[in-house]
Design a protein around this motif. Structure first.
Motif, PDB file in Angstrom:
ATOM      1  N   VAL A 103      25.837   8.915  -2.478  1.00 23.48           N
ATOM      2  CA  VAL A 103      25.070  10.053  -2.992  1.00 23.48           C
ATOM      3  C   VAL A 103      25.339  10.184  -4.483  1.00 23.48           C
ATOM      4  O   VAL A 103      26.483  10.339  -4.911  1.00 23.48           O
ATOM      5  N   VAL A 133      26.175  14.202   4.256  1.00 18.03           N
ATOM      6  CA  VAL A 133      25.625  12.850   4.313  1.00 18.03           C
ATOM      7  C   VAL A 133      26.601  11.830   3.750  1.00 18.03           C
ATOM      8  O   VAL A 133      26.767  10.733   4.311  1.00 18.03           O
ATOM      9  N   ASN A 142      33.000   7.992  -2.605  1.00 14.09           N
ATOM     10  CA  ASN A 142      31.670   8.169  -3.180  1.00 14.09           C
ATOM     11  C   ASN A 142      31.721   8.204  -4.697  1.00 14.09           C
ATOM     12  O   ASN A 142      30.857   7.623  -5.367  1.00 14.09           O
ATOM     13  N   ASP A 165      21.306  10.161   7.469  1.00 15.50           N
ATOM     14  CA  ASP A 165      22.598   9.482   7.596  1.00 15.50           C
ATOM     15  C   ASP A 165      22.463   7.967   7.513  1.00 15.50           C
ATOM     16  O   ASP A 165      23.441   7.263   7.236  1.00 15.50           O
ATOM     17  N   GLN A 166      21.260   7.446   7.785  1.00 12.86           N
ATOM     18  CA  GLN A 166      21.070   5.995   7.796  1.00 12.86           C
ATOM     19  C   GLN A 166      20.517   5.458   6.469  1.00 12.86           C
ATOM     20  O   GLN A 166      20.274   4.259   6.355  1.00 12.86           O
ATOM     21  N   LEU A 167      20.341   6.327   5.471  1.00 15.59           N
ATOM     22  CA  LEU A 167      19.977   5.834   4.146  1.00 15.59           C
ATOM     23  C   LEU A 167      21.153   5.080   3.539  1.00 15.59           C
ATOM     24  O   LEU A 167      22.312   5.319   3.887  1.00 15.59           O
ATOM     25  N   ASP A 168      20.866   4.198   2.619  1.00 15.34           N
ATOM     26  CA  ASP A 168      21.923   3.556   1.835  1.00 15.34           C
ATOM     27  C   ASP A 168      22.314   4.431   0.649  1.00 15.34           C
ATOM     28  O   ASP A 168      23.498   4.565   0.324  1.00 15.34           O
ATOM     29  N   VAL A 169      21.308   5.000  -0.009  1.00 14.87           N
ATOM     30  CA  VAL A 169      21.538   5.808  -1.213  1.00 14.87           C
ATOM     31  C   VAL A 169      20.675   7.059  -1.132  1.00 14.87           C
ATOM     32  O   VAL A 169      19.497   6.993  -0.758  1.00 14.87           O
ATOM     33  N   LEU A 170      21.270   8.188  -1.487  1.00  9.80           N
ATOM     34  CA  LEU A 170      20.532   9.437  -1.651  1.00  9.80           C
ATOM     35  C   LEU A 170      20.707   9.875  -3.092  1.00  9.80           C
ATOM     36  O   LEU A 170      21.822  10.122  -3.551  1.00  9.80           O
ATOM     37  N   ARG A 208      17.586   1.308   1.691  1.00 10.56           N
ATOM     38  CA  ARG A 208      16.899   2.542   2.094  1.00 10.56           C
ATOM     39  C   ARG A 208      17.322   3.620   1.108  1.00 10.56           C
ATOM     40  O   ARG A 208      18.488   4.020   1.083  1.00 10.56           O
ATOM     41  N   VAL A 220      25.322  -0.721  -3.186  1.00 11.15           N
ATOM     42  CA  VAL A 220      25.249  -0.849  -1.727  1.00 11.15           C
ATOM     43  C   VAL A 220      25.984  -2.105  -1.269  1.00 11.15           C
ATOM     44  O   VAL A 220      26.701  -2.100  -0.263  1.00 11.15           O
ATOM     45  N   VAL A 246      26.764   7.250   3.258  1.00 13.26           N
ATOM     46  CA  VAL A 246      25.652   7.150   2.318  1.00 13.26           C
ATOM     47  C   VAL A 246      26.198   7.353   0.900  1.00 13.26           C
ATOM     48  O   VAL A 246      27.015   8.231   0.652  1.00 13.26           O
TER      49      VAL A 246
END
Length: 353
Positions: A128, A121, A347, A89-94, A7, A335, A126
């Motif tokens: 980022v 986030v 991160n 918050d439920q994304l894998d990558v932003l 995601r 991920v 996630v």
């Protein structure tokens, strides 16, 4: 652990102002066509709700088989785009892909607000990129001054016209004057000895909205500059080809930025460019600057673009190499690492491993 669709969210200034030659659109199309879940979020579309959750009003591509970047953009900017209220918050990558310079006049609050949401986030696991804490430190061109002196042109940063004129005089009456916060070649003046009568007007035009940065003139700039894209602190290279091209302007305009009418042609980084890449790599790694554009003239860097490095589409057009697919595969790998280490990697570590 087998790979799964990820995601992936992209933060842009505004989906309505995206163009089909932007790197973000190329990456989003590539990810969607590979079967990943993609969302595009504007700077003003974040929500922190009463459940302590970061959400956003996001544009979500509906298809998996976009023929080209224009097809994706037509859907996103059409009369009936797919817009969902997503849980960021439920994304894998932003992936942060907004240009703060575009917001200076109408929405000066927007870039920092989005970075602060991104910092929230990453606390939820996630990934980022580029790292939002260090992107906050890189909000203007003073960030460039933290790199080794050997890679930078001589520089003066001031709002005092006498200081800037003294610097230009010390360079034999030649130099470059531009806004401290800006991009795309906007507000850039190349000063020649014959321009000194107009220097006050140039300085006034730049300092009207803040600090000016004056730099020594590099003679090689007349022939354009080299854009070298970096990934994970290293020159981006796939199948033996670098994501690299030369930008130039043959219209008499001193700016080689594509957005300022510049042209581009295929190029490979020379020894000077690779030396500069090695010199800046330690700071890029320390700061979690995953995807970066280096603008090079001769043996000096003109700029380190950490906000919206562009040119993937140009590099692919010139070489036929799938650089965007390589980047998406690399994010999938990150991920997988995050999931395997169950929160043990920071991160910044995940950004650069």
């Amino acid at each position: 652990m087998s790979d799964r669709p990820i995601r992936l969210g992209f933060v842009v200034n505004d989906v309505g102002t995206e163009q089909d030659n932007y790197t973000t659109i190329r990456l989003a199309r590539t990810a969607a066509n590979l079967g990943h879940d993609v969302a595009l979020i504007g700077l003003g579309d974040f929500i922190y709700d009463a459940t302590d959750t970061v959400r956003a009003r996001a544009y979500v591509p509906r298809a998996r088989d976009y023929a080209d970047d224009a097809a994706l953009l037509a859907e996103l900017q059409g009369e009936d785009p797919g817009i969902d209220r997503i849980n960021v918050d439920q994304l894998d990558v932003l992936m942060l892909r907004s240009d703060p310079a575009e917001e200076l006049v109408d929405r000066p609050w927007a870039p920092n607000s989005a970075l602060l949401f991104a910092q929230l986030v990453l606390r939820r696991g996630v990934i980022v990129v580029n790292d939002p804490t260090h992107l906050t430190d890189a909000s203007n061109k003073t960030y460039f001054q933290h790199f080794p002196e050997d890679v930078r042109p001589l520089t003066c940063i001031s709002r005092d016209a006498d200081e800037i004129k003294s610097f230009i005089a010390g360079q034999g009456g030649r130099g470059v004057v531009k806004p401290l916060q800006g991009s795309g070649g906007q507000g850039v003046f190349v000063v020649k000895e014959s321009d000194n009568g107009n220097l006050n007007q140039m300085i006034d035009a730049v300092t009207r909205d803040g600090y000016a940065i004056a730099q020594e003139y590099l003679p090689g700039a007349a022939d354009g500059d080299l854009r070298l894209l970096m990934l994970n602190g290293q020159p981006l290279q796939v199948d033996g080809r670098h994501a690299c091209f030369r930008r130039y302007n043959d219209s008499g305009d001193a700016r080689s930025n594509i957005s300022a009418g510049g042209k581009f042609e295929i190029a490979e980084p020379d020894a000077d460019a690779l030396r500069l890449a090695k010199l800046v790599a330690p700071k890029l790694v320390r700061d979690g600057m995953y995807f970066v554009g280096l603008d090079i003239v001769g043996d000096k860097l003109m700029e380190v673009n950490v906000d919206t490095p562009g040119g993937i589409n140009m590099a692919e057009e010139l070489t036929g190499v799938d650089f965007s697919g390589h980047i998406i595969a690399d994010l999938v790998r990150k991920v997988r690492l995050r999931d395997s280490y169950h929160g043990q990697l920071s991160n910044v570590e995940l950004s650069m491993l």
